[in-house]
Design a protein around this motif. Sequence first.
Motif, short mmCIF file in Angstrom:
data_model
loop_
_atom_site.label_atom_id
_atom_site.label_comp_id
_atom_site.label_asym_id
_atom_site.label_seq_id
_atom_site.Cartn_x
_atom_site.Cartn_y
_atom_site.Cartn_z
N VAL A 1 0.86 -1.19 0.00
CA VAL A 1 0.00 0.00 0.00
C VAL A 1 0.90 1.24 0.00
N LYS A 2 0.73 2.07 -1.01
CA LYS A 2 1.58 3.25 -1.17
C LYS A 2 1.02 4.44 -0.42
N ASP A 3 1.92 5.28 0.11
CA ASP A 3 1.48 6.52 0.73
C ASP A 3 1.36 7.61 -0.34
N GLU A 4 0.95 8.81 0.07
CA GLU A 4 0.67 9.86 -0.90
C GLU A 4 1.91 10.25 -1.70
N LEU A 5 3.06 10.32 -1.04
CA LEU A 5 4.28 10.71 -1.75
C LEU A 5 4.68 9.63 -2.75
N GLU A 6 4.55 8.37 -2.38
CA GLU A 6 4.86 7.29 -3.31
C GLU A 6 3.94 7.34 -4.53
N ILE A 7 2.65 7.56 -4.29
CA ILE A 7 1.70 7.64 -5.41
C ILE A 7 2.02 8.83 -6.31
N GLU A 8 2.39 9.94 -5.69
CA GLU A 8 2.77 11.12 -6.48
C GLU A 8 3.96 10.80 -7.38
N ASN A 9 4.94 10.09 -6.86
CA ASN A 9 6.10 9.72 -7.67
C ASN A 9 5.71 8.79 -8.82
N ILE A 10 4.82 7.83 -8.55
CA ILE A 10 4.38 6.91 -9.59
C ILE A 10 3.57 7.65 -10.65
N ARG A 11 2.77 8.62 -10.23
CA ARG A 11 2.04 9.43 -11.22
C ARG A 11 3.02 10.14 -12.15
N LYS A 12 4.07 10.71 -11.58
CA LYS A 12 5.06 11.41 -12.40
C LYS A 12 5.76 10.44 -13.34
N ALA A 13 6.05 9.24 -12.88
CA ALA A 13 6.66 8.24 -13.76
C ALA A 13 5.76 7.95 -14.96
N ASN A 14 4.45 7.96 -14.73
CA ASN A 14 3.51 7.69 -15.82
C ASN A 14 3.39 8.87 -16.78
N GLU A 15 3.54 10.09 -16.27
CA GLU A 15 3.59 11.24 -17.17
C GLU A 15 4.80 11.13 -18.09
N ILE A 16 5.92 10.70 -17.52
CA ILE A 16 7.13 10.49 -18.32
C ILE A 16 6.89 9.42 -19.37
N ALA A 17 6.23 8.33 -18.96
CA ALA A 17 5.98 7.23 -19.89
C ALA A 17 5.09 7.67 -21.05
N ALA A 18 4.09 8.49 -20.77
CA ALA A 18 3.21 8.95 -21.85
C ALA A 18 4.02 9.75 -22.89
N GLU A 19 4.93 10.59 -22.42
CA GLU A 19 5.77 11.33 -23.36
C GLU A 19 6.67 10.40 -24.16
N ALA A 20 7.18 9.37 -23.50
CA ALA A 20 8.07 8.44 -24.19
C ALA A 20 7.31 7.60 -25.21
N HIS A 21 6.06 7.21 -24.89
CA HIS A 21 5.27 6.47 -25.87
C HIS A 21 4.99 7.33 -27.10
N ALA A 22 4.70 8.60 -26.89
CA ALA A 22 4.50 9.49 -28.04
C ALA A 22 5.78 9.60 -28.87
N ALA A 23 6.92 9.65 -28.19
CA ALA A 23 8.20 9.70 -28.91
C ALA A 23 8.43 8.42 -29.70
N ALA A 24 7.97 7.29 -29.17
CA ALA A 24 8.14 6.02 -29.88
C ALA A 24 7.43 6.03 -31.22
N VAL A 25 6.24 6.62 -31.26
CA VAL A 25 5.49 6.68 -32.51
C VAL A 25 6.26 7.48 -33.55
N ASP A 26 6.90 8.56 -33.12
CA ASP A 26 7.69 9.38 -34.05
C ASP A 26 8.99 8.68 -34.45
N ALA A 27 9.53 7.84 -33.57
CA ALA A 27 10.85 7.26 -33.81
C ALA A 27 10.81 6.00 -34.67
N ILE A 28 9.70 5.28 -34.63
CA ILE A 28 9.62 4.00 -35.34
C ILE A 28 9.16 4.24 -36.77
#
Length: 370
Positions: A152-179
């Motif tokens: 069970v994650k606390d609020e700070l852990e969840i905030e960090n995971i949310r940010k990791a997913n924002e990064i992932a969304a940008e990277a997935h968009a970059a993948a479409v341009d790169a492939i």
Amino acid sequence: MSKATERYDWESRMDRARGLMKENDIDVLYVGAGGNQFYFTGFSAYEGGYPVWLSAFILPVEGEPEFILSEMHRDIMKHAETAFPTDAVTTYRDGEDPAPLLEEALDDPGLIEATIGLEDDAWFGDSELLQNIAPKADIVSAQKIFDRLRIVKDELEIENIRKANEIAAEAHAAAVDAIEEGRPEYEAAQEITNAMLNAGSDTMALGGVFRDLRDREFQEGDIVDVDMGPQYNHYATDCARNVFVGEPAEEDKRAYEVCSDCLRATMDMVEPGVTAHEVHSFAEDYMSNEGYDQPWKIGHGIGLMGGHEAPLVEEGDETVLEPGMVFVIDPGIFVDGRDQDTPIHIEDPVLVTEDGCENLIDYTHDVISV
């Protein structure tokens, strides 16, 4: 090696661990380098285990914890936000035998014949060392304690995971341009990695087709598995999409759309009180009813430093879901007749809430062809 850049409630984590230790009749936890060491202290040495390094955090059910590190690791730890001042760390120099330090750390508080709890993936060398210096100790698995603490994650852990997913969304968009057809796979991997790092990722966690970098060029008809796990403040996500080179075959397009429908339907049944087993069974039955075999567990927990952690959302895991748990839902199939494993799948991380769950990544499920 990992260094915290922000302060967590380490004292609360240790207090909760001690409560669980009492419930399970464990006198002391021995925690090697890795996610659990970081969880308790804000620092983890390089993984490797004894005899390469003895890097041991020792948490007794009563009394003060001990931290044994090489001098090199102690000096690196000075640059981290940690639960321990560096002058409280017991150190040795590379080339010295640290075994007497560990023996003293257990003997002085009367733990040399205690019940010592280890992680299930503890290094064999550490376990053997403990058996040699404390032959009358009872060395047991404490994995369920570590799982319970981190599930069970606390609020700070969840905030960090949310940010990791924002990064992932940008990277997935970059993948479409790169492939693109005719481009080497490694060049696309470089662009996707750059996108992750530029967006703030701690690591270059890129899997799927890019797990092994190759100079093979993308070809029409390729199904590119873009699977990634960027981290923010050492908290990771795990998410995947397919990019089709050229127009996908109808059967491949249908499989991808079924994965999307399955993921959304599975999300609808996730709520507190449901078991991990029930989540897996629901998704497996959904895929089966659509004519597909779901060959892997439907999900797993995510958190510190990537990898799979509790709960394992698979058959037989009776973990009851609670608000604050974070895990992935990953329906998919393998496509035969390719030169490497080629899954069609969609993988999204979800957060269990008070009355359901929330998808943590904001990125399209649409079929994407380039």
